[in-house]
Design a protein around this motif. Structure first.
Motif, mmCIF file in Angstrom:
data_model
loop_
_atom_site.group_PDB
_atom_site.id
_atom_site.type_symbol
_atom_site.label_atom_id
_atom_site.label_comp_id
_atom_site.label_asym_id
_atom_site.label_seq_id
_atom_site.Cartn_x
_atom_site.Cartn_y
_atom_site.Cartn_z
ATOM 1 N N THR A 69 44.926 29.757 49.910
ATOM 2 C CA THR A 69 44.805 31.022 50.643
ATOM 3 C C THR A 69 43.646 31.828 50.074
ATOM 4 O O THR A 69 43.250 31.665 48.913
ATOM 5 C CB THR A 69 46.098 31.857 50.532
ATOM 6 N N GLY A 70 43.140 32.695 50.888
ATOM 7 C CA GLY A 70 42.091 33.616 50.465
ATOM 8 C C GLY A 70 42.336 34.993 51.051
ATOM 9 O O GLY A 70 42.864 35.124 52.161
ATOM 10 N N GLU A 71 41.996 36.000 50.287
ATOM 11 C CA GLU A 71 42.170 37.380 50.745
ATOM 12 C C GLU A 71 40.909 38.164 50.443
ATOM 13 O O GLU A 71 40.340 38.065 49.338
ATOM 14 C CB GLU A 71 43.368 38.030 50.060
ATOM 15 N N ALA A 72 40.481 38.936 51.422
ATOM 16 C CA ALA A 72 39.336 39.830 51.252
ATOM 17 C C ALA A 72 39.744 41.211 51.751
ATOM 18 O O ALA A 72 40.484 41.343 52.729
ATOM 19 C CB ALA A 72 38.123 39.324 52.025
ATOM 20 N N GLY A 73 39.268 42.219 51.065
ATOM 21 C CA GLY A 73 39.615 43.581 51.453
ATOM 22 C C GLY A 73 38.581 44.571 50.979
ATOM 23 O O GLY A 73 37.769 44.284 50.087
ATOM 24 N N VAL A 74 38.611 45.725 51.590
ATOM 25 C CA VAL A 74 37.748 46.819 51.173
ATOM 26 C C VAL A 74 38.560 48.102 51.271
ATOM 27 O O VAL A 74 39.253 48.341 52.273
ATOM 28 C CB VAL A 74 36.456 46.881 52.031
ATOM 29 N N ARG A 75 38.507 48.896 50.208
ATOM 30 C CA ARG A 75 39.296 50.126 50.128
ATOM 31 C C ARG A 75 38.386 51.271 49.737
ATOM 32 O O ARG A 75 37.559 51.125 48.830
ATOM 33 C CB ARG A 75 40.428 49.956 49.109
ATOM 34 N N LEU A 76 38.589 52.390 50.407
ATOM 35 C CA LEU A 76 37.840 53.613 50.122
ATOM 36 C C LEU A 76 38.805 54.612 49.491
ATOM 37 O O LEU A 76 39.763 55.048 50.130
ATOM 38 C CB LEU A 76 37.229 54.185 51.399
ATOM 39 N N VAL A 127 34.827 56.371 45.978
ATOM 40 C CA VAL A 127 34.492 55.021 45.513
ATOM 41 C C VAL A 127 34.902 54.017 46.579
ATOM 42 O O VAL A 127 36.025 54.068 47.110
ATOM 43 C CB VAL A 127 35.208 54.697 44.187
ATOM 44 N N LEU A 128 34.004 53.076 46.897
ATOM 45 C CA LEU A 128 34.283 51.980 47.819
ATOM 46 C C LEU A 128 34.487 50.710 46.993
ATOM 47 O O LEU A 128 33.626 50.332 46.190
ATOM 48 C CB LEU A 128 33.121 51.802 48.797
ATOM 49 N N GLN A 129 35.626 50.038 47.183
ATOM 50 C CA GLN A 129 35.989 48.874 46.359
ATOM 51 C C GLN A 129 36.207 47.637 47.227
ATOM 52 O O GLN A 129 37.253 47.473 47.841
ATOM 53 C CB GLN A 129 37.252 49.161 45.549
ATOM 54 N N PRO A 130 35.254 46.698 47.282
ATOM 55 C CA PRO A 130 35.496 45.393 47.905
ATOM 56 C C PRO A 130 36.228 44.478 46.913
ATOM 57 O O PRO A 130 35.971 44.517 45.702
ATOM 58 C CB PRO A 130 34.095 44.858 48.206
ATOM 59 N N THR A 170 42.313 44.786 55.074
ATOM 60 C CA THR A 170 42.355 43.505 54.372
ATOM 61 C C THR A 170 42.452 42.363 55.382
ATOM 62 O O THR A 170 42.922 42.545 56.522
ATOM 63 C CB THR A 170 43.551 43.429 53.407
ATOM 64 N N TRP A 171 42.039 41.185 54.938
ATOM 65 C CA TRP A 171 42.153 39.957 55.711
ATOM 66 C C TRP A 171 42.760 38.887 54.800
ATOM 67 O O TRP A 171 42.276 38.678 53.683
ATOM 68 C CB TRP A 171 40.793 39.471 56.195
ATOM 69 N N VAL A 172 43.791 38.217 55.247
ATOM 70 C CA VAL A 172 44.427 37.125 54.505
ATOM 71 C C VAL A 172 44.422 35.890 55.393
ATOM 72 O O VAL A 172 44.811 35.956 56.576
ATOM 73 C CB VAL A 172 45.870 37.483 54.090
ATOM 74 N N GLU A 192 36.117 41.870 42.031
ATOM 75 C CA GLU A 192 36.068 43.179 42.689
ATOM 76 C C GLU A 192 34.887 43.978 42.161
ATOM 77 O O GLU A 192 34.341 43.674 41.097
ATOM 78 C CB GLU A 192 37.370 43.950 42.491
ATOM 79 N N TYR A 193 34.518 44.971 42.939
ATOM 80 C CA TYR A 193 33.340 45.772 42.603
ATOM 81 C C TYR A 193 33.586 47.213 43.032
ATOM 82 O O TYR A 193 34.095 47.459 44.128
ATOM 83 C CB TYR A 193 32.106 45.218 43.316
ATOM 84 N N ASP A 194 33.250 48.159 42.172
ATOM 85 C CA ASP A 194 33.376 49.582 42.482
ATOM 86 C C ASP A 194 32.000 50.147 42.817
ATOM 87 O O ASP A 194 31.113 50.199 41.954
ATOM 88 C CB ASP A 194 33.973 50.349 41.300
ATOM 89 N N LEU A 195 31.832 50.542 44.063
ATOM 90 C CA LEU A 195 30.578 51.140 44.528
ATOM 91 C C LEU A 195 30.762 52.656 44.554
ATOM 92 O O LEU A 195 31.542 53.184 45.367
ATOM 93 C CB LEU A 195 30.215 50.610 45.913
ATOM 94 N N LEU A 196 30.073 53.363 43.694
ATOM 95 C CA LEU A 196 30.219 54.809 43.551
ATOM 96 C C LEU A 196 29.392 55.507 44.630
ATOM 97 O O LEU A 196 28.160 55.518 44.578
ATOM 98 C CB LEU A 196 29.771 55.249 42.158
ATOM 99 N N LEU A 197 30.088 56.085 45.629
ATOM 100 C CA LEU A 197 29.403 56.822 46.688
ATOM 101 C C LEU A 197 29.130 58.269 46.287
ATOM 102 O O LEU A 197 28.165 58.870 46.743
ATOM 103 C CB LEU A 197 30.234 56.783 47.973
#
Length: 302
Positions: free
Chosen positions: A248-255, A223-226, A270-272, A213-218
């Motif tokens: 299985t794999g999961e991808a998501g992005v949260r603001l 904060v945008l977190q993929p 999110t996508w699972v 995961e990564y925290d992108l500081l806007l």
């Protein structure tokens, strides 16, 4: 003698004169400095000061370390205290026991079937080098938990940003199973938070899980977190509905928006998706097909 009286007298006169001249010393030569007053001796004049009349410059400030440009002021103790408040009440490398609990995800998911709740929690207790870590995560719907597991791990810092962990994972749903867990976790270059764990079950099954995961500081609060998570198994288990290889794999992005440091509500998507043998083993209605799901929740820590 009477015949030469005049000559005898002349000889006597000459002889007397010669004796007088022989006994009388010559007069001393006159002193050329007579009547002169000699001046008193004087010490040599000092050499002129080459700095006389010059204004010495004020001492220059200490040189900067060269890391920051000149227009940025040097860091002071007041700046450090403001940037890193003593939230946990302890200094680095002390001997006190401290703790930390984070609910990174506490959310409601909607779309592609009935809505469900989901949570992901981690925390630790201990010092700066040795810690006892715990993790818990689960998904549920219709008032019950469909998937749930918990970890208890011993962790030791091996580098500035990395810990090695080892312990036990206990699956609660969909079937009870105990795993031996070994892995690493930490901050990779580029500020990516990485968690990689390998498992060996009491039935001899192997598995692995990787989460990045990564925290992108806007802004200071936004904060945008993929997030990306992958699950792998050494062999299939039809009872658990998992196949060999990438399961299985999961991808998501949260603001998220930080109301304060410890509290941040968020929204996201999110996508699972199931892969390979796992997709073939599961029933059609239960197969994660990768359709997007909207999420809303809150991130808290204390």
């Amino acid at each position: 003698m009477t015949r030469y009286p005049f000559a005898l007298a002349w000889v006597l006169v000459i002889a007397g004169a010669s004796g007088a001249f022989a006994q009388t010393p010559p007069a001393p030569a006159p002193d050329p400095h007579a009547g002169h007053v000699m001046p008193a001796p004087q010490s040599p004049a000092p050499a002129p000061d080459p700095h006389a009349g010059h204004v010495m410059p004020a001492p220059s400030p200490p040189k900067r370390d060269g890391v920051l440009p000149d227009f940025i002021p040097p860091v002071t103790d007041e700046m450090r205290a403001a940037a890193f408040p003593d939230v946990h009440g302890h200094a680095a490398h002390d001997r006190h026991i401290n703790g930390f609990v984070l609910f990174d995800q506490l959310e409601w998911r909607a779309g592609n079937g009935p809505g469900e709740v989901s949570f992901s929690n981690t925390g630790w207790v201990g010092g700066d080098i040795n810690r006892l870590w715990f993790r818990a995560e689960g998904d549920g719907a219709d008032g019950g938990m469909e998937e749930a597991s918990a970890h208890v791990l011993y962790g030791r810092a091996i580098a500035r940003w990395w810990d090695v962990v080892g312990g036990v994972r206990q699956d609660i749903q969909p079937g009870a199973q105990t795993w031996l867990a070994v892995g690493v976790q930490g901050l990779a270059p580029g500020f990516f938070e990485v968690q990689a764990t390998a498992y060996l079950s009491d039935a001899g099954q192997t598995a692995a899980q990787v989460e990045v995961e990564y925290d992108l500081l806007l802004s200071n609060r936004l904060v945008l977190q993929p997030v990306v998570e992958l699950n792998l198994y050494g062999r299939g288990n039809a009872a658990l509905g998992v196949g060999r290889g990438l399961s299985t794999g999961e991808a998501g992005v949260r603001l998220r928006y930080h109301v304060r440091r410890e509290l941040a509500p968020y929204v996201g998507v999110t996508w699972v998706r199931a892969f390979g043998d796992t997709a073939a083993l599961a029933d059609g209605g239960d197969v994660p097909n990768g359709a997007p799901r909207l999420v809303t929740g809150v991130r808290v820590w204390f």
